[in-house]
Design a protein around this motif. Structure first.
Motif, mmCIF file in Angstrom:
data_model
loop_
_atom_site.group_PDB
_atom_site.id
_atom_site.type_symbol
_atom_site.label_atom_id
_atom_site.label_comp_id
_atom_site.label_asym_id
_atom_site.label_seq_id
_atom_site.Cartn_x
_atom_site.Cartn_y
_atom_site.Cartn_z
ATOM 1 N N ASP A 187 50.994 59.054 26.229
ATOM 2 C CA ASP A 187 52.393 58.670 26.447
ATOM 3 C C ASP A 187 52.668 58.453 27.935
ATOM 4 O O ASP A 187 52.006 59.038 28.801
ATOM 5 C CB ASP A 187 53.349 59.747 25.934
ATOM 6 N N VAL A 188 53.670 57.633 28.207
ATOM 7 C CA VAL A 188 54.193 57.437 29.560
ATOM 8 C C VAL A 188 55.680 57.762 29.543
ATOM 9 O O VAL A 188 56.411 57.276 28.678
ATOM 10 C CB VAL A 188 54.006 55.979 30.036
ATOM 11 N N LEU A 212 51.081 54.386 26.636
ATOM 12 C CA LEU A 212 50.401 53.686 27.724
ATOM 13 C C LEU A 212 49.732 52.414 27.210
ATOM 14 O O LEU A 212 49.712 51.390 27.881
ATOM 15 C CB LEU A 212 49.365 54.621 28.356
ATOM 16 N N SER A 247 47.872 65.848 33.406
ATOM 17 C CA SER A 247 48.718 64.667 33.507
ATOM 18 C C SER A 247 48.418 63.934 34.813
ATOM 19 O O SER A 247 47.809 64.485 35.731
ATOM 20 C CB SER A 247 50.201 65.050 33.444
ATOM 21 N N HIS A 299 54.677 48.850 32.788
ATOM 22 C CA HIS A 299 55.682 49.765 32.251
ATOM 23 C C HIS A 299 56.858 49.905 33.210
ATOM 24 O O HIS A 299 58.025 49.884 32.788
ATOM 25 C CB HIS A 299 55.055 51.137 31.984
ATOM 26 N N LEU A 319 50.450 50.744 34.381
ATOM 27 C CA LEU A 319 51.698 51.381 34.817
ATOM 28 C C LEU A 319 52.632 50.372 35.476
ATOM 29 O O LEU A 319 53.854 50.451 35.302
ATOM 30 C CB LEU A 319 51.401 52.530 35.775
ATOM 31 N N THR A 334 55.119 60.062 34.632
ATOM 32 C CA THR A 334 53.892 60.774 34.295
ATOM 33 C C THR A 334 53.280 60.149 33.052
ATOM 34 O O THR A 334 53.991 59.746 32.128
ATOM 35 C CB THR A 334 54.184 62.266 34.024
ATOM 36 N N THR A 335 51.959 60.070 33.055
ATOM 37 C CA THR A 335 51.245 59.756 31.819
ATOM 38 C C THR A 335 50.386 60.969 31.473
ATOM 39 O O THR A 335 49.872 61.661 32.366
ATOM 40 C CB THR A 335 50.397 58.474 31.942
ATOM 41 N N TYR A 336 50.245 61.239 30.190
ATOM 42 C CA TYR A 336 49.694 62.517 29.736
ATOM 43 C C TYR A 336 48.263 62.350 29.233
ATOM 44 O O TYR A 336 47.980 61.508 28.389
ATOM 45 C CB TYR A 336 50.620 63.116 28.676
ATOM 46 N N HIS A 344 60.192 55.977 27.518
ATOM 47 C CA HIS A 344 59.136 56.687 26.786
ATOM 48 C C HIS A 344 58.350 55.658 25.992
ATOM 49 O O HIS A 344 58.909 54.969 25.143
ATOM 50 C CB HIS A 344 59.752 57.729 25.844
#
Length: 206
Positions: free
Chosen positions: A175-176, A17, A198, A81, A78, A127-129, A14
């Motif tokens: 968030d990711v 991004l 998302s 991450h 991403l 998922t990123t929001y 968590h």
């Protein structure tokens, strides 16, 4: 004195991004999602045929990063991450890489849900929001041992977090969340009158 330890840990990543560059403009990303949804006739037809609430590009557009610069930038962030999560998981990648397999938009309107599922053939999913209005549904994650529990009694309501049968993650815009692709998850009903937006994705071992 007995010794009790936790084994076979399920990890959840968590982060914001923005922790990794390039910086993504949240408003531009949201607007891009709506523009794509409006223009994607094949995606709209797929959603209607499969009774998918709202819109997803999952079955229609597989090249968002090629079509739209903001999604190309998103993938670059991403990638970093996912690399950080893979390091935490202590994967032995054998000089190979985890690479993006697919990436898609989800626009879930009021009352929309996304049933429980996993992501076969992938290593890391996430998922990123983009839009999480007040009342939008959390992400529900399921204990992967459920199929083996058989006659086990239910957990206490106040059980420790690592022992709960389900975990609800309430992310914020930007968030990711990342998890291993075998982890079953779902999106309960969107209780907001506004869209929950998302961008989800899978990474494979190449």
């Amino acid at each position: 004195m007995p010794t009790i330890e936790s084994l076979f840990v399920t990890r959840l990543y968590h982060a914001a991004l923005s922790e990794f560059k390039p910086k993504i403009d949240a408003d531009e990303l949201e607007q891009s999602c709506y523009v794509i949804a409006e223009d994607d006739e094949a995606g709209q037809e797929w959603c209607e045929a499969n009774e998918y609430p709202g819109y997803t590009s999952y079955a229609s557009l597989t090249d968002l990063a090629w079509r739209f610069p903001i999604f190309k930038s998103l993938v670059k962030a991403l990638d970093k991450h996912v690399a950080a999560f893979a390091k935490d998981l202590e994967f032995n990648l054998d000089e190979r890489k985890l690479v993006l397999e697919d990436l898609w938009i989800n626009i879930l309107p009021e009352g929309g849900t996304h049933g429980s599922h996993i992501h076969p053939h992938s290593v890391i999913s996430g998922t990123t929001y983009v839009a999480m209005p007040k009342g939008a549904s959390a992400l529900k994650l399921e204990d992967p041992r459920h199929a083996m529990m058989m006659a086990a009694p239910p957990r206490n309501k106040d059980a420790r977090r690592e022992l709960k049968s389900f975990i609800y993650m309430k992310p914020e815009v930007g968030d990711v969340l990342l998890w291993e692709s075998w982890l079953r998850h779902e999106v309960p009903m969107n209780g907001s009158e506004f869209d929950r937006i998302s961008v989800s994705f899978n990474y494979r071992w190449e």
